[in-house]
Design a protein around this motif. Structure first.
Motif, PDB file in Angstrom:
ATOM      1  N   ASN A 133      -2.947   4.157  -2.810  1.00 24.19           N
ATOM      2  CA  ASN A 133      -2.509   3.576  -4.071  1.00 24.19           C
ATOM      3  C   ASN A 133      -1.938   2.209  -3.705  1.00 24.19           C
ATOM      4  O   ASN A 133      -1.574   1.992  -2.545  1.00 24.19           O
ATOM      5  N   HIS A 134      -1.826   1.302  -4.621  1.00 27.07           N
ATOM      6  CA  HIS A 134      -1.240   0.017  -4.223  1.00 27.07           C
ATOM      7  C   HIS A 134      -0.615  -0.709  -5.394  1.00 27.07           C
ATOM      8  O   HIS A 134      -0.946  -0.451  -6.557  1.00 27.07           O
ATOM      9  N   TYR A 135       0.305  -1.623  -5.058  1.00 30.96           N
ATOM     10  CA  TYR A 135       0.922  -2.499  -6.052  1.00 30.96           C
ATOM     11  C   TYR A 135       0.672  -3.934  -5.615  1.00 30.96           C
ATOM     12  O   TYR A 135       0.888  -4.281  -4.444  1.00 30.96           O
ATOM     13  N   PRO A 165       0.837  -1.203   0.000  1.00 35.09           N
ATOM     14  CA  PRO A 165       0.000   0.000   0.000  1.00 35.09           C
ATOM     15  C   PRO A 165       0.874   1.256   0.000  1.00 35.09           C
ATOM     16  O   PRO A 165       1.968   1.262   0.559  1.00 35.09           O
TER      17      PRO A 165
END
Lengths: 368, 582, 285
Positions: A361-363, A308
């Motif tokens: 936002n996230h990966y 995150p």
């Protein structure tokens, strides 16, 4: 001479090696291995963690019976593709807080090198004397565990089929999404000029957004060009707003006559999940005296969020964006398990902040 | 008349055949190109000369850099031969020539110190030298392995000139020295004093009726002429180094660390290159100190040996100062091994005299172990060069649909980056030659290639972040990722995955808002005259050296036979010595 | 380049000797065959150089030279050259586009919020059957075919080969087919009309398992169209524990989220730049 020379050469070589051993911290290492002080015990454990020798580090714990070995290693190695799985403990600082003959408290600053940049972690550790040596009392992690369950997800995502390479000119394509820069505020910081603001996706489809800025001087010359880089949530769902920040290091406001902003948006395949709730947001002062925005992230979806990334916009009493700060969270977001976060902001800015807006936002390794 | 094989010198032709038989098949298997760290780098440099002989400005790395920052001779020979053999085969041919020059160079160098027979043993052992195998097959340091034997060939001429004032020796020695410098400056600049000082000392010892001052002056004259020659031949290099001295943050290298604190490094930089020479060390010291003529060599060896240990002793840092953080120290190990070989040859001679069969078997075994160790280490080492990575798909992507209008970056490609660069017309912001980097994204951080940024910790990742931040400026649109470690950063920074190759092991990421790359202005671009000098003088120096070698015969070295007869201890004493060795 | 050299060469050749004669029609329509009459005698070479082609054929001077229709498909200036033994002679003629029969139809944007005045641009570029741009005014019929509604059409005359209309999007969401027709050509494009910004955004709260379930009423725009699923609605809740925000995409017409609430709390809602009502709830009650 013929007998003396080899002895002299061997002697000098040995002497030089010993000298270098001292220079390279050989003595400190030896002393540290003895763990004769709280400081040495913590240093020993952390150096073993640094060398990925978790077995030995675990053996340095005073409360091994309460701490699971695998869980202990995971605190440094990470899990579920979290940021710590992309990190290594680069170095650490150890400072005693208070100490007695039998126990002591030590503050450790852990400096990780991660895939997204440096990551710092501060922990206060209790150290206990056991016989002649000191051992570390590792805090037991009582993380809540989600019971087995089925989480219904109305899977919502967008896919894009663009115009084919062989299609005739004039054949309709899908237009790029409409995005709009809602606000932009230029701020002079001691060592840089910073542009902060917000951007919205006005369209009904997801947009992949990058904000670029070009500084122009009084003569109309371009003097610097930068982009929002990772200080923005690039993928914006319809009507989603993201803060952005663009840094111009070593720049003075006096040099700038004009700023050209450029919001580039692309149509991308995207998913509306996961929904991440940001709870208990508060502006606080942390134990190190820094102004921070703290809170908890809760993943409302059923999939694990690996890395995150919190981006916060801060507003003054007029609703103007006065700062944007961001931070990566080391732990993964397991479904419905709150994870704390903290992002800092300059103390002079904090004084004028009236409200804030946090975007996550996230990966995810699987979906990227 | 000696009839036993063990009592006669081994013919040099036989040693060369042995070198060909051992190294030929390994080179034919393309081991340096598939396993070593630097071989592909040298092929990349050669490729540039093959395409632009007179223009050292190479736009393919660091948004443009000058190849005049690296002596060109080895690369130019590869480029020249590539028109006949192709780049890869040309590299292997030049490497083979370097390997064949090693026993010749060692033989001639050893002849200064020991008898013909001992010299032939030294030359034979040089074929099996671990340091040589390590540098050829693991490090891929072609210029070092070519420059060192050229310099070894020059050293006897230095001796002859310094000792007797032989003008032909001066001419041939200087030309060979210049050629060695045109192959690799570092080997010469830092290696030359280590070899030259003991030899000058020897020339003084052997001066007979001549004046010491005259010997010294002649030695200095040789050095001065060679320096002037090198100054002219490598003029564009000096211009570039004066204009842009290496001021970047030091980049960590394992050879600079204290090897005793890390067993892997100790193995890599000590046990593997020295092999069984480690066991011979006390005997080298004992035999070397036993004879007056060998003492300069022993001291030279010892100093070089200490340098080869890198940060294990404080001496290199103390003497080299800032240069310590630029140099890597494995090349000193090769020099030290070369210096040890004459004494090892002498030991072999003595032991073969005492017990021919046992000594022959013992030395043969030691030679084989010494050679096998680095070869085995290639597969055992925890470090991987990734040199055999298949990058055809990456090159194909860059060479199609105008993708080469943008710059690109590889992440997790290790030493396969030059392979990508050699066969694409696209330019990269990264590169593998640290000394040529002038972009602030590199010089402000203590990191080497961005493709291996993670191994340099925070410094590496910060340099990578900085480069990605400036992607618009450099036209950096495409990123090829082989290590998923880099994916989060690239994703958060605004790149999107567009393709993947090799069942997902290489992914291509693109950022659509990046404008096409434009040339980045640089004052490091060599002028046309510098390009002309660079394209002619180094190659001319090597051609001149070859011509002189064949056209100007050496004057027979006049030396008393007693020079080589060591006034050694009595046989019974020696027996005790050999027993110690057991 | 080769064409230019040929023309230059031929020009000088024609200048040098003019014995045979060649007669071409002044105006030719693209895609029609013609006959070029010549005078003179003996074997000759006939060159026909057009905007995109150049042909050479062996002919008999003095005979009529037939030129096939497929050699005259491209509108523009043509040069006919006859080279006989007594020299070369040349004549120019123009090939005009044929009747308008094809269209390039450009419609922008592909998505538009409902009720956007003059928001849709439809441009038709008029060609003949051979893709020559027809500059002569030609009537183009634009039509709008909204779902479940009667088609509406309007005629526009092209100017310099281009005809266009600007349209206001309907008040009802859904795909609209835009057509343009001329001759045998009838091109269709689809414009997706999507709901505009949310209007009268309202939320309600009820008790849930972990706190309060906050849910919007079905989210519509001011014309009553459902805002598409996936549109983000931001909920903000402020209570004693701090502030909670969550961006929730609309699913099945509504956005909902469950929030833990500590004591009295104020909940607001927004979607993009549109804000909705405010709720005050009390946890534990």
């Amino acid at each position: 001479m013929k007998r003396l020379l080899p002895i002299v050469l061997a002697g000098i070589t040995l002497l030089l090696i010993v000298l270098a051993w001292f220079q390279s911290g050989g003595v400190e290492r030896r002393e540290m291995r003895a763990a004769n002080s709280p400081d040495q015990a913590v240093r020993l454990m952390l150096s073993q963690i640094q060398g990925h020798n978790f077995e030995a580090a675990y053996a340095r714990l005073a409360n091994r019976s309460d701490v699971d070995k695998i869980a202990f290693a995971r605190e440094f190695q990470g899990s579920y593709g979290s940021l710590l799985t992309y990190a290594s403990l680069e170095n650490f600082d150890v400072a005693p807080l208070h100490s007695s003959d039998q126990d002591s408290t030590v503050r450790v600053h852990l400096h990780y090198s991660t895939a997204v940049g440096p990551l710092d972690d501060v922990r206060d550790l209790k150290v206990q004397k056991t016989g002649d040596t000191w051992k570390v009392f590792w805090p037991v992690n009582n993380a809540t565990k989600l019971p087995p369950q089925v989480i219904p997800v109305n899977y919502l995502r967008w896919d894009v089929i663009g115009r084919g390479a062989g299609d005739e000119w004039g054949v309709q394509n899908v237009d790029t999404p409409q995005v709009r820069i809602l606000s932009m505020n230029a701020i002079q910081r001691p060592d840089s000029v910073v542009l902060v603001g917000e951007v919205v996706n006005e369209d009904s489809v997801p947009a992949f957004v990058n904000i670029g800025a070009t500084l122009v001087d009084a003569q109309g010359n371009e003097i610097a060009q930068e982009s929002s880089f990772d200080k923005i949530a690039h993928t914006l769902l319809p009507k989603q707003v993201s803060p952005y920040r663009i840094d111009f290091p070593n720049m003075r406001m006096e040099k700038i006559k004009n700023v050209r902003m450029d919001a580039k948006a692309l149509l991308v395949a995207a998913s509306a999940d996961p929904v991440i709730e940001v709870n208990q947001q508060k502006l606080e002062t942390d134990p190190l005296g820094k102004k921070v925005l703290t809170g908890q992230l809760t993943n409302e979806g059923g999939q694990v969020v690996d890395i995150p990334h919190v981006i916060a916009a801060y507003y003054d009493s007029n609703g103007k964006v006065v700062w944007v700060s961001d931070g990566y969270v080391a732990q993964p977001l397991l479904p419905q398990v709150p994870v704390p976060f903290a992002v800092d902001l300059p103390p002079d800015v904090a004084k004028g902040v009236q409200s804030y807006h946090v975007v996550v936002n996230h990966y995810d390794r699987v979906s990227s | 008349m000696e009839t036993s094989y063990f009592s006669r010198p081994i013919p040099l032709r036989f040693i060369l055949l042995m070198a060909l038989a051992i190294h030929g098949p390994l080179l034919a298997m393309q081991l340096p190109l598939t396993n070593s760290y630097d071989a592909n780098f040298h092929v990349f440099f050669a490729s540039h000369y093959a395409h632009s002989w007179f223009n050292p400005w190479n736009p393919k790395w660091f948004a443009g850099f000058s190849q005049a920052t690296y002596p060109p001779l080895a690369h130019q020979w590869i480029a020249l031969l590539s028109y006949v053999f192709g780049l890869h085969m040309a590299y292997l041919v030049v490497q083979l020539v370097a390997i064949l020059l090693v026993p010749i160079g060692v033989y001639r160098y050893a002849r200064l110190w020991v008898s013909e027979r001992a010299s032939s043993y030294a030359a034979l052992f040089s074929v099996f030298l671990g340091a040589l195998a390590f540098l050829v097959y693991s490090a891929g340091q072609l210029p070092t392995t070519l420059s060192a034997p050229l310099y070894l060939l020059a050293i006897p001429y230095f001796y002859d000139w310094s000792r007797g004032g032989d003008a032909r020796a001066l001419l041939k020695g200087v030309v060979l020295t210049i050629a060695a410098g045109a192959v690799h400056h570092v080997t010469l600049i830092f290696g030359a004093p280590l070899f030259a000082v003991p030899v000058l000392w020897l020339a003084i010892l052997d001066r007979e009726q001549r004046s010491t001052i005259a010997v010294l002056v002649r030695g200095i004259v040789f050095g001065a002429v060679a320096a002037v020659g090198l100054g002219i031949v490598l003029l564009p290099y000096w211009i570039s180094i004066i204009k842009h001295p290496i001021q970047q943050m030091p980049i960590p290298h394992a050879s600079r660390s204290n090897l005793l604190l890390n067993f892997t490094f100790l193995t890599n930089y000590f046990f593997v290159p020295y092999g069984m020479l480690v066991i011979a060390l006390p005997f080298i010291a004992i035999f070397g100190s036993a004879n007056r003529r060998l003492r300069p060599l022993l001291l030279g060896f010892w100093v070089t040996f200490i340098f080869g240990l890198g940060g294990t002793t404080p001496i290199p840092k103390l003497l080299l100062g800032r240069a310590f953080d630029i140099l890597t120290f494995e090349r000193f190990t090769l020099s030290a091994a070369f210096m040890a070989l004459p004494i090892v040859g002498l030991i072999a001679e003595r032991l073969l005299d005492r017990s021919p069969r046992r000594a022959a078997i013992g030395f043969a075994l030691a030679a084989i172990i010494t050679f096998v160790l680095p070869m085995a280490w290639i597969s055992l080492t925890p470090f991987s060069a990734n040199a055999d990575l298949n990058v055809d798909a990456v090159d194909a992507f860059l060479n199609r649909d105008g993708h080469d209008r943008y710059r690109y970056l590889t992440l997790g490609f290790g030493n396969a980056l030059p392979k990508v660069s050699t066969y694409t017309s696209a330019n990269s912001v990264d590169g593998e030659y640290n000394s040529a980097r002038l972009l602030p994204e590199f010089t402000h951080y203590g990191t080497a290639q961005l493709t291996s940024a993670k191994y340099f910790g925070t410094a590496g990742m910060e340099a990578l972040r900085m480069m990605l931040r400036h992607a618009t400026h450099y036209g950096l649109k495409y990123i090829f990722i082989r290590d998923p470690y880099y994916e989060p950063l690239v994703s958060f920074a605004g790149w999107q995955k567009v393709e993947n190759y090799d069942p997902g092991s290489i992914t291509v990421w693109a950022r659509e808002d990046i404008p096409p790359a434009r040339p980045i202005p640089s004052d490091a671009m060599p002028t046309a005259v510098e390009g002309l000098l660079w394209g002619t003088l180094p190659l001319a120096s090597s051609i001149l050296a070859i011509l002189f070698a064949f056209m100007i015969p050496d004057r027979a070295r006049v030396r008393r036979e007693s020079d080589f007869v060591l006034p050694f201890r009595a046989h019974d004493e020696e027996g005790a010595l050999v027993q110690e060795a057991k | 380049m080769r064409l230019l050299l040929t023309v230059v060469f031929m020009f000088f050749a024609v200048l040098s000797v003019t014995a045979s004669e060649i007669h071409v029609p002044a105006q030719v329509t693209a895609g029609s065959a013609i006959t070029i009459s010549t005078s003179g005698s003996g074997e000759a070479s006939f060159y026909l150089i057009g905007p995109t082609t150049a042909n050479k054929t062996k002919v008999q001077a003095g005979s009529n030279i037939p030129v096939d229709s497929d050699q005259l498909e491209h509108a523009g200036r043509y040069v006919a050259i006859l080279c006989a033994s007594d020299g070369c002679t040349a004549a120019n003629f123009f090939v005009n586009p044929a009747e308008a029969n094809r269209l390039s139809f450009l419609v922008h944007p592909s998505r538009i919020p409902v009720g956007s005045p003059q928001g849709i641009s439809a441009v038709a570029i008029v060609h003949d059957s051979f893709r020559n741009l027809v500059l002569k005014p030609a009537p183009v019929t634009f039509s709008i075919m909204a779902k479940n509604e009667k088609p509406i059409s309007a005629a526009r005359t092209s100017e310099n080969g281009v005809a266009w209309v600007r349209l206001t999007s309907a008040r009802k969401e859904g795909p609209t087919r835009l057509g343009a027709a001329i001759g045998h050509a009838d091109e269709i494009r689809v414009v997706q009309q999507v709901a505009a910004d949310a209007c009268n955004l309202r939320i309600k709260a009820s008790r849930g398992k972990r706190g309060f379930l906050i849910e919007t009423d079905p989210v519509h725009d001011c014309a009553g169209n459902s805002v598409p699923d996936g549109t983000v609605v931001s909920f903000t809740e402020s209570d004693a524990a701090g502030k909670t925000t969550v961006d929730v995409p609309i699913k099945r017409g509504v956005a909902k989220v469950e929030m833990p609430i500590d004591g009295r709390a104020k909940i607001t809602v927004a979607s993009g730049v549109v804000t909705g009502n405010e709720l005050e709830v009390a946890g534990g009650q």
